[in-house]
Design an enzyme around this catalytic site. Structure first.
Site, PDB file in Angstrom:
ATOM      1  N   ASP A 242       0.840  -1.201   0.000  1.00  0.00           N
ATOM      2  CA  ASP A 242       0.000   0.000   0.000  1.00  0.00           C
ATOM      3  C   ASP A 242       0.879   1.256   0.000  1.00  0.00           C
ATOM      4  O   ASP A 242       2.041   1.220   0.419  1.00  0.00           O
ATOM      5  CB  ASP A 242      -0.885   0.044   1.260  1.00  0.00           C
ATOM      6  CG  ASP A 242      -1.875  -1.108   1.294  1.00  0.00           C
ATOM      7  OD1 ASP A 242      -2.182  -1.650   0.213  1.00  0.00           O
ATOM      8  OD2 ASP A 242      -2.324  -1.458   2.406  1.00  0.00           O
TER       9      ASP A 242
HETATM   10  N1  URA Z   1      -1.280  -5.947   3.752  1.00  0.00           N
HETATM   11  C1  URA Z   1      -1.768  -4.694   3.809  1.00  0.00           C
HETATM   12  O1  URA Z   1      -2.808  -4.445   4.393  1.00  0.00           O
HETATM   13  N2  URA Z   1      -1.059  -3.730   3.212  1.00  0.00           N
HETATM   14  C2  URA Z   1       0.116  -3.944   2.566  1.00  0.00           C
HETATM   15  O2  URA Z   1       0.715  -3.006   2.056  1.00  0.00           O
HETATM   16  C3  URA Z   1       0.589  -5.263   2.525  1.00  0.00           C
HETATM   17  C4  URA Z   1      -0.139  -6.243   3.130  1.00  0.00           C
END
Ligand code: URA
Length: 234
Positions: A102
């Site tokens: 993310d």
């Molecule tokens: N899980 C999440 O919620 N975000 C990420 O960036 C990676 C795994």
């Protein structure tokens, strides 16, 4: 190798486009107009398209310590993308991120132009565990460990049994998941009533994010070592 492989490894052209370029007489190999997209060439052969030299790229594997604020993509209209962090010397390799973190997640992100490797690491079938460090809004409890270990049902997928590891500070945990679905860690933590305030990926299989790789830093990895660490561990 075939000429179309040489060009597709080294540029953004698709095989179809390369065929067209060859047919149009736009591709030159060692000073001679290329006769067919499947003609044999060597890595050291000089190839040009419309007079522009193509530098043979081959496959490359880069490890990035992703900072927050970057999208795991090769282009985006609104935000900076992780490939902007790739040093100029690797620009011609046309790498893509292996899976996604993310925008606000930090840590270990691989970048490569090896499509088969990319698929193998991200495919849930391969069971490659990804390890994260998370800071939570509320303390995690022992019972939460069992909830993670049982796996979790979501609307579009079932998360395989996951690991929730408590630390001395119950708001700081390590989490290991086998998949990499959209917001998976955050959604799993919401399920136990906690919001993820900070998230950093620290390992993929047996490949750890080195402590000395600064945020935004990139190092090239040897293909064999990378494969052994990632696939050898499961
Ligand atoms: N899980 C999440 O919620 N975000 C990420 O960036 C990676 C795994």
């Amino acid at each position: 190798m075939r000429l179309d492989k040489y060009i597709s490894d080294s540029t953004a052209y698709t095989r179809k486009e390369i065929k067209k370029l060859v047919r149009a007489g736009a591709v030159n190999v060692e000073g001679v107009t290329a006769s067919a997209a499947d003609m044999r060439v060597n890595e050291t052969d000089k190839v040009s398209i419309n007079g522009e030299t193509v530098r043979y790229a081959g496959q490359v594997y880069l490890m990035l310590n992703k900072p927050a604020g970057y999208i795991s993509a090769t282009e985006d209209r609104n935000y900076p993308v992780v490939t902007e962090l790739v040093p100029e010397e690797y620009a011609h390799y046309n790498v893509s991120p292996v899976g996604r973190l993310d925008i606000d997640t930090e840590g270990l992100l691989l970048l490569t132009n090896d499509g088969a490797f990319n698929h193998a690491v991200t495919s849930p079938k391969k069971n490659i565990y990804k390890r994260y460090f998370a800071r939570l809004s509320r303390p995690a409890e022992l019972a939460d460990v069992d909830v993670f270990a049982a796996g979790m049902e979501f609307k579009e997928f079932t998360a395989k049994p996951a690991v929730l590891e408590l630390t001395e500070d119950p708001r700081e945990v390590y989490i290991e998941i086998a998949e990499g679905k959209f917001h998976q860690v955050k959604r799993m933590c919401e399920r136990i009533g906690k919001t993820v305030l900070y998230l950093r990926r620290v390992a993929i299989g047996g490949l750890n994010l080195p402590d000395d790789l600064p945020s935004g830093g990139i190092v090239e990895c040897a293909r064999d070592e990378l494969k052994e660490k990632i696939f050898g561990s499961c």
